[in-house]
Design a protein around this motif. Structure first.
Motif, PDB file in Angstrom:
ATOM      1  N   MET A 110      38.291  62.799  47.216  1.00  0.00           N
ATOM      2  CA  MET A 110      38.589  62.396  48.601  1.00  0.00           C
ATOM      3  C   MET A 110      39.641  61.299  48.669  1.00  0.00           C
ATOM      4  SD  MET A 110      37.900  63.297  51.646  1.00  0.00           S
ATOM      5  CE  MET A 110      36.380  64.257  51.655  1.00  0.00           C
ATOM      6  N   ARG A 111      39.507  60.265  47.862  1.00  0.00           N
ATOM      7  CA  ARG A 111      40.461  59.162  47.917  1.00  0.00           C
ATOM      8  C   ARG A 111      41.865  59.639  47.515  1.00  0.00           C
ATOM      9  NH1 ARG A 111      40.303  53.568  47.636  1.00  0.00           N
ATOM     10  NH2 ARG A 111      38.072  53.455  47.205  1.00  0.00           N
ATOM     11  N   TYR A 112      41.918  60.374  46.427  1.00  0.00           N
ATOM     12  CA  TYR A 112      43.218  60.788  45.886  1.00  0.00           C
ATOM     13  C   TYR A 112      43.912  61.766  46.820  1.00  0.00           C
ATOM     14  CZ  TYR A 112      46.642  61.765  42.192  1.00  0.00           C
ATOM     15  OH  TYR A 112      47.795  61.869  41.455  1.00  0.00           O
ATOM     16  N   ARG A 113      43.177  62.779  47.240  1.00  0.00           N
ATOM     17  CA  ARG A 113      43.841  63.840  47.993  1.00  0.00           C
ATOM     18  C   ARG A 113      44.216  63.386  49.404  1.00  0.00           C
ATOM     19  NH1 ARG A 113      38.589  67.699  49.165  1.00  0.00           N
ATOM     20  NH2 ARG A 113      38.405  67.185  51.369  1.00  0.00           N
ATOM     21  N   SER A 114      43.605  62.300  49.881  1.00  0.00           N
ATOM     22  CA  SER A 114      43.967  61.794  51.202  1.00  0.00           C
ATOM     23  C   SER A 114      44.903  60.603  51.094  1.00  0.00           C
ATOM     24  CB  SER A 114      42.708  61.416  51.989  1.00  0.00           C
ATOM     25  OG  SER A 114      42.121  60.249  51.454  1.00  0.00           O
ATOM     26  N   GLY A 115      45.419  60.344  49.906  1.00  0.00           N
ATOM     27  CA  GLY A 115      46.312  59.205  49.737  1.00  0.00           C
ATOM     28  C   GLY A 115      45.647  57.878  50.081  1.00  0.00           C
ATOM     29  N   GLY A 116      44.321  57.830  49.901  1.00  0.00           N
ATOM     30  CA  GLY A 116      43.571  56.604  50.187  1.00  0.00           C
ATOM     31  C   GLY A 116      43.175  56.461  51.649  1.00  0.00           C
ATOM     32  N   GLU A 117      43.478  57.470  52.473  1.00  0.00           N
ATOM     33  CA  GLU A 117      43.079  57.393  53.886  1.00  0.00           C
ATOM     34  C   GLU A 117      41.569  57.485  54.047  1.00  0.00           C
ATOM     35  OE1 GLU A 117      44.986  60.388  56.300  1.00  0.00           O
ATOM     36  OE2 GLU A 117      46.412  58.865  56.961  1.00  0.00           O
ATOM     37  N   TYR A 118      40.964  58.295  53.211  1.00  0.00           N
ATOM     38  CA  TYR A 118      39.506  58.468  53.266  1.00  0.00           C
ATOM     39  C   TYR A 118      38.937  58.180  51.878  1.00  0.00           C
ATOM     40  CZ  TYR A 118      40.224  60.740  57.754  1.00  0.00           C
ATOM     41  OH  TYR A 118      40.571  61.003  59.053  1.00  0.00           O
ATOM     42  N   GLY A 151      38.024  60.486  39.160  1.00  0.00           N
ATOM     43  CA  GLY A 151      37.560  60.026  40.470  1.00  0.00           C
ATOM     44  C   GLY A 151      36.082  59.715  40.542  1.00  0.00           C
TER      45      GLY A 151
ATOM     46  N   PRO B 110      51.004  61.200  54.329  1.00  0.00           N
ATOM     47  CA  PRO B 110      49.834  60.339  54.095  1.00  0.00           C
ATOM     48  C   PRO B 110      49.106  60.675  52.786  1.00  0.00           C
ATOM     49  CG  PRO B 110      49.778  61.248  56.323  1.00  0.00           C
ATOM     50  CD  PRO B 110      50.937  61.893  55.623  1.00  0.00           C
ATOM     51  N   ARG B 114      50.170  64.945  47.369  1.00  0.00           N
ATOM     52  CA  ARG B 114      49.172  65.330  46.358  1.00  0.00           C
ATOM     53  C   ARG B 114      48.514  66.665  46.654  1.00  0.00           C
ATOM     54  NH1 ARG B 114      46.991  59.388  46.350  1.00  0.00           N
ATOM     55  NH2 ARG B 114      48.400  58.467  44.835  1.00  0.00           N
ATOM     56  N   ASP B 318      44.881  55.679  43.610  1.00  0.00           N
ATOM     57  CA  ASP B 318      43.873  56.353  44.445  1.00  0.00           C
ATOM     58  C   ASP B 318      42.952  57.301  43.677  1.00  0.00           C
ATOM     59  OD1 ASP B 318      44.900  55.129  46.779  1.00  0.00           O
ATOM     60  OD2 ASP B 318      46.436  56.678  46.938  1.00  0.00           O
TER      61      ASP B 318
END
Lengths: 333, 345
Positions: A110-118, A151, B110, B114, B318
């Motif tokens: 979740m963190r990686y694929r959302s670029g840290g948004e989620y 992750g 955003p 990735r 991230d």
């Protein structure tokens, strides 16, 4: 509670009591912490880790779910991205596989694929490992699957105090944590546990016993086995260092490498199937980082590459004798 | 089977008596504009080569579903999407420029380039990061809903899947858990003709599956944006009241008698007719919407093409909140061997 107070601020507890204490402490401390899973509510969990929490904190903070591991973990991912601190219980690690997709492809990504948004700050607690006559579906040690997943953090305590301190740190961590509990030692051996706030940082190994001739690397229920082996080896005049990894991801390489540089010998002890187990990674790290210090091969003492047996469980599980034989191998060079 | 279908607009775009939702003319125009933008986006995508846009699933034909459902939400409500739902983002005001950056995987994306195109994440629009799997996000909506209720928030969670998603473990796990916990979730299943439904289910309708979970199941004409809005709005209101989840089947595969047939209908055309009856649309107005959107998209794509790629070192960001010692070491190794890198060894 069978815990007894010995001195102010400390209680002697079993590991399961320490886990329960950690959950209660964090639920009091942070109202975002929610505990859920199969039978964790009024029943208090299959091993009693959540006993009393439903009564104390109510249905919104501690609740039962339908029997669906992918649903339990998937719901936890949703709670975490929304801003809660979910603590999910999977009754036995052997039952976690239906949730594997949710853990590997959702929580961990979740963190990686959302670029840290989620982000997904959730803890998945699950009893693991053999030694309780549980057969194939109540005994497995599948930590390596999760260590192979970018992750995810993977935490395994071996003492009551660490169980509490590491669990609180895991709940406060900003990333998903697999918190694997060695059920064989849930109620074996009590230990002093600090009351109230108590944290143990993730990523720091513990020297369970200092020694100079050989290093044993272990985690979970294999730590006391290694300590017993260290006692026996001492009678043969060998000074054994036992390193309790405490967290497999992130790994405290520095402590491990320093120990092996000092002793020049290493036995890695784990109860999972030998091939591609976590011990293989440890052996590779030692080969990369300190091969010039080694006076013998890094030896793996592990479970066998068989399904986990029922009647012959005692032969499958690494025991003191097999660890001592492993130590002998490192001295045979 | 069509008798239980929620319909607002007839084939000529006239609202059936008493069925039209109460929407101001600005809202009707905003709904139209989002549908037009989605159509224009499809056309723009088709002009990009596979080197630039490796992956795109057109929204053509299902604009009414994504847009109508999204307009049923408040801004504070969340969308837990399936892949390829730019129309829902456009309905939430996300710009072409932002979508183009995501398509091309540029630094302004955003998600930092990735994910494959179509796997959007827009926190600014309360639009959750998208997975590739057909159903694993459904239980996220449920958990988020349970969490929101625990916190005392009245947020509603709208989630989508296609018919293949209804075959997933997570569809069952999600709907069952949502029903048991009365989670504030609206499940929208896009029942589209290109999905071979007979391979996925023996159920006559998807909506019928709601009954098995003890929740309402509603079928709606997926070419009728006001019908989708109406059904979803009722479901959203129900969820917000605390009455639990609803399963909405939005059909672009309708059965006339015994013959399943893809009614090849354009949801934008039907809505245009409706807007014309309301004196809100004529051919010139329509053309203006299309022309504006087309020009904006061309500009957005041109801009995205000039944008930079994500920094080399962002490869390691991230995974966790902080770099682990192992990742730090791997980053150093890459810095030693990579030919172009911004990483300091």
């Amino acid at each position: 509670m069978t815990a007894t107070e010995t001195r102010p601020g400390v209680k002697v507890m079993t590991m399961i009591e320490a886990i329960s204490d950690a959950l209660r402490t964090e639920m009091k401390n942070d109202d975002r912490v929610v505990v859920f899973g199969e039978d964790v509510g009024p029943k208090g969990g299959v091993f009693g880790a959540t006993a009393g929490l439903h009564e104390e904190f109510g249905e919104t903070r501690c609740f039962d779910t339908p029997l669906s591991e992918c649903g339990i973990v998937g719901a936890g991912v949703g709670m975490a991205v929304y801003g809660m601190r979910p603590v999910a219980e999977i009754q036995f690690l052997d039952f976690i596989y239906p949730a594997f997709d949710q853990i590997v492809s959702e929580a961990a990504k979740m963190r990686y694929r959302s670029g840290g948004e989620y982000t997904c700050p959730m803890v998945i607690r699950s009893p693991y490992g053999g030694g309780i006559r549980g057969g194939h579906y109540h005994s497995q040690s599948s930590e390596a699957y999760f260590c192979h997943t970018p992750g995810l953090k993977v935490v395994i305590p071996s003492t009551p105090a660490d169980a509490k301190g590491l669990l609180i740190s895991s709940i406060r961590d900003e990333d998903p944590v697999m918190f694997l509990e060695p059920k064989k030692i849930y109620r074996h051996g009590k230990g002093e546990v600090p009351l109230g706030e108590h944290t143990v940082p993730l990523g720091r190994a513990r020297i369970a016993r200092a020694g100079t001739d050989v290093t044993l690397l272990a985690y979970g229920a294999m730590v006391p086995v290694c300590e017993a082996a260290a006692d026996a080896a001492a009678e043969q005049g060998r000074s054994v260092e036992v390193v309790d990894l405490r967290t497999l991801v992130p790994l405290d390489e520095q402590t491990i490498v320093e120990s092996v540089k000092k002793t020049g010998r290493c036995v890695v002890v784990y109860e999972a199937p030998k091939t591609c187990g976590y011990g293989a990674e440890l052996a590779a790290i030692l080969a990369e980082k300190c091969i010039e210090y080694l006076e013998g091969p890094v030896v793996r003492v592990a479970g066998f590459d068989t399904p986990f047996p029922y009647t012959l469980e005692h032969l499958y599980m690494p025991d003191e004798k097999r660890v001592l034989a492993g130590i002998d191998k490192t001295f045979a060079w | 089977m069509t008798t239980d279908l929620v319909v607002v607009l007839d084939a000529d775009g006239r609202a059936l008596r008493g069925r039209a939702p109460k929407l101001a003319s600005e809202q009707l125009t905003a709904i139209y504009d989002a549908m037009v933008r989605s159509r224009v986006l499809d056309e723009g995508a088709s002009e990009l080569g596979p080197d630039e846009l490796s992956h795109y699933e057109p929204t053509h034909g299902r604009e009414a579903i994504d847009v109508g459902a999204t307009f049923a939400l408040q801004d504070s409500d969340w969308i837990v999407p399936r892949k390829h739902q730019p129309a829902a983002l456009l309905a939430r005001g996300v710009l072409f420029e932002e979508l183009a950056n995501a398509w091309l995987g540029k630094i302004e994306d955003p998600t930092m380039g990735r994910q494959l195109p179509g796997h959007y994440s827009f926190r600014s629009a309360n639009f959750l990061s998208t997975s590739s799997t057909a159903g694993s996000h459904l239980s996220h909506a449920v958990g988020a809903g349970i969490g929101a209720r625990a916190r005392g928030d009245d947020t509603v969670f709208l989630t989508f899947c296609d018919v293949q998603g209804t075959s997933s473990n997570d569809f069952h796990a999600g709907l069952n858990l949502a029903a048991v916990h009365k989670a504030p979730v609206v499940f929208v299943v896009e029942h589209a003709p290109w999905e071979a439904s007979e391979r996925e289910t023996a159920s006559a309708t998807i909506a019928a599956k709601g009954a098995a979970y003890g929740i309402p199941g509603v079928r709606v004409d997926g070419h009728d944006v006001l019908a989708v809005y109406r059904a979803c709005r009722e479901a959203v209101d129900r969820a917000r009241r605390g009455d639990g989840p609803t399963l909405v089947e939005a059909c672009t595969w309708l059965t006339d008698g015994d013959t399943p047939a893809w009614r090849c209908e354009d949801p934008i055309k039907r809505f245009e007719q409706h807007l014309a009856h309301q004196k809100l649309w004529d051919a010139a107005i329509g053309q203006r919407h299309f022309d504006t959107a087309t020009a904006e998209l061309a500009e957005a794509i041109a801009l995205a093409r000039t944008a930079g790629d994500p920094d080399t070192e962002s490869l390691f960001d991230d995974v966790f909140m902080n770099l682990s010692p192992q990742l730090r070491e791997q980053r150093r190794e890459l810095a030693r061997t990579a030919t172009t890198t911004t990483i300091q060894p």
